[in-house]
Design an enzyme around this catalytic site. Structure first.
Site, PDB file in Angstrom:
ATOM      1  N   ALA A 157     -41.724 -55.354 -39.400  1.00 50.63           N
ATOM      2  CA  ALA A 157     -42.087 -53.864 -40.270  1.00 50.63           C
ATOM      3  C   ALA A 157     -42.830 -53.055 -39.099  1.00 50.63           C
ATOM      4  CB  ALA A 157     -42.800 -53.939 -41.329  1.00 50.63           C
ATOM      5  N   TYR A 158     -43.925 -53.574 -38.671  1.00 50.60           N
ATOM      6  CA  TYR A 158     -44.672 -52.941 -37.569  1.00 50.60           C
ATOM      7  C   TYR A 158     -44.146 -52.558 -36.427  1.00 50.60           C
ATOM      8  CZ  TYR A 158     -48.495 -52.119 -34.131  1.00 50.60           C
ATOM      9  OH  TYR A 158     -49.357 -51.577 -33.177  1.00 50.60           O
ATOM     10  N   GLY A 159     -43.372 -53.717 -35.864  1.00 49.01           N
ATOM     11  CA  GLY A 159     -42.760 -53.548 -34.517  1.00 49.01           C
ATOM     12  C   GLY A 159     -41.509 -52.420 -34.535  1.00 49.01           C
ATOM     13  N   SER A 161     -41.409 -49.984 -36.577  1.00 43.91           N
ATOM     14  CA  SER A 161     -41.521 -48.793 -37.010  1.00 43.91           C
ATOM     15  C   SER A 161     -42.119 -48.157 -35.449  1.00 43.91           C
ATOM     16  CB  SER A 161     -42.824 -48.521 -37.795  1.00 43.91           C
ATOM     17  OG  SER A 161     -43.935 -49.206 -37.442  1.00 43.91           O
ATOM     18  N   LYS A 162     -42.634 -48.566 -34.506  1.00 43.74           N
ATOM     19  CA  LYS A 162     -43.030 -48.313 -33.322  1.00 43.74           C
ATOM     20  C   LYS A 162     -42.028 -48.151 -32.407  1.00 43.74           C
ATOM     21  CE  LYS A 162     -47.595 -47.665 -33.933  1.00 43.74           C
ATOM     22  NZ  LYS A 162     -48.284 -46.325 -33.561  1.00 43.74           N
TER      23      LYS A 162
END
Length: 250
Positions: A157-159, A161-162
């Site tokens: 999820a984090y990766g 989005s970035k």
């Protein structure tokens, strides 16, 4: 005495009340910028702004919840007003990083990651970049992460989005170059901040996967951001600068 190469310019730094954002805000103010700091914590944000003013800099804090689109748009409006009608530098630094197995990521956490990490920068750029074009100059620096470039278990999820923010960096570079606005990004590796304190020993373990095998400091990341925002980087455009101890080099 630090060169005052940002004198007369207004900078908006999201998430400027701690960690990398605070280091960026302090460095820009030291080099002459008037800095608008955003964050959710009033007490901490006002403390940072007061600290900048106490050493002769110029700064104000604006409370904003970047997960809320109305708050994002209000932040852009307030930054323009505080800056006397212009924002010359935008640093999209604020971010959240839900970590864990894909099956365990709650829908609310997924939505919040994309709201803060993607939607907020998108609409801040939408509000501020056209005004930069009208003035014929401006600089935008987005803060991504090394795990936007390679796969890491627990960082979907984090990766992702970035990774979206990295693509936006290139899209905006294509869109705004003719108007004199440069758009770049930095891709930090493991960095010791208030936000990453919850990682404990795992932060050091992650840093050990890099050639330099150490955790970075907010000041080291801020140095790259400030450079990209400055006129010294006048021909650097549409790039993502890794500041990760060499992790993306291997």
């Amino acid at each position: 005495m630090t060169e005052q190469d940002f004198a007369g310019r207004t900078a908006l730094v999201t998430g400027g009340n701690s960690g990398i954002g605070r280091a960026v805000a302090e460095a820009l103010a030291e080099r002459g910028a008037y800095v608008v700091i955003s964050g959710r914590d009033d007490a901490r944000g006002n403390e940072v702004a007061a600290g900048i003013r106490s050493v002769g800099g110029r700064a104000d804090f604006v409370q904003a919840d970047l997960a809320d689109l109305d708050s994002v748009q209000a932040l852009a409006k307030q930054a323009i007003e505080l800056g006397g009608g212009h924002v010359d530098v935008l640093v999209n630094n604020a971010g959240i990083f839900p970590m864990g197995p894909t099956a365990d990521v709650a829908p609310a956490d997924f939505d919040a990651a994309y709201a803060v990490n993607v939607r907020a920068p998108f609409y801040l750029v939408a509000a501020l970049a056209p005004l930069m074009v009208q003035r014929g100059h401006g600089s935008i620096v987005n803060v991504t992460t090394m795990v936007a470039t390679f796969g890491m278990a627990g960082a979907a999820a984090y990766g992702s989005s970035k990774a979206a923010l990295q693509l936006l960096t290139k899209s905006w570079a294509a869109e705004y170059a003719a108007g004199g606005v440069r758009v770049n990004a930095v891709s930090p590796g493991p960095t010791r901040t208030e936000g990453t304190a919850v990682m404990g020993d795992s932060l050091d373990q992650l840093a050990n996967t890099t050639p330099m095998q150490r955790v970075g400091s907010p000041a080291e990341i801020a140095a790259g951001i400030v450079f990209l925002a400055s006129d010294q980087a006048s021909l650097i455009h549409g790039t993502v600068l890794p500041i990760d101890g060499g992790r993306l080099a291997v």
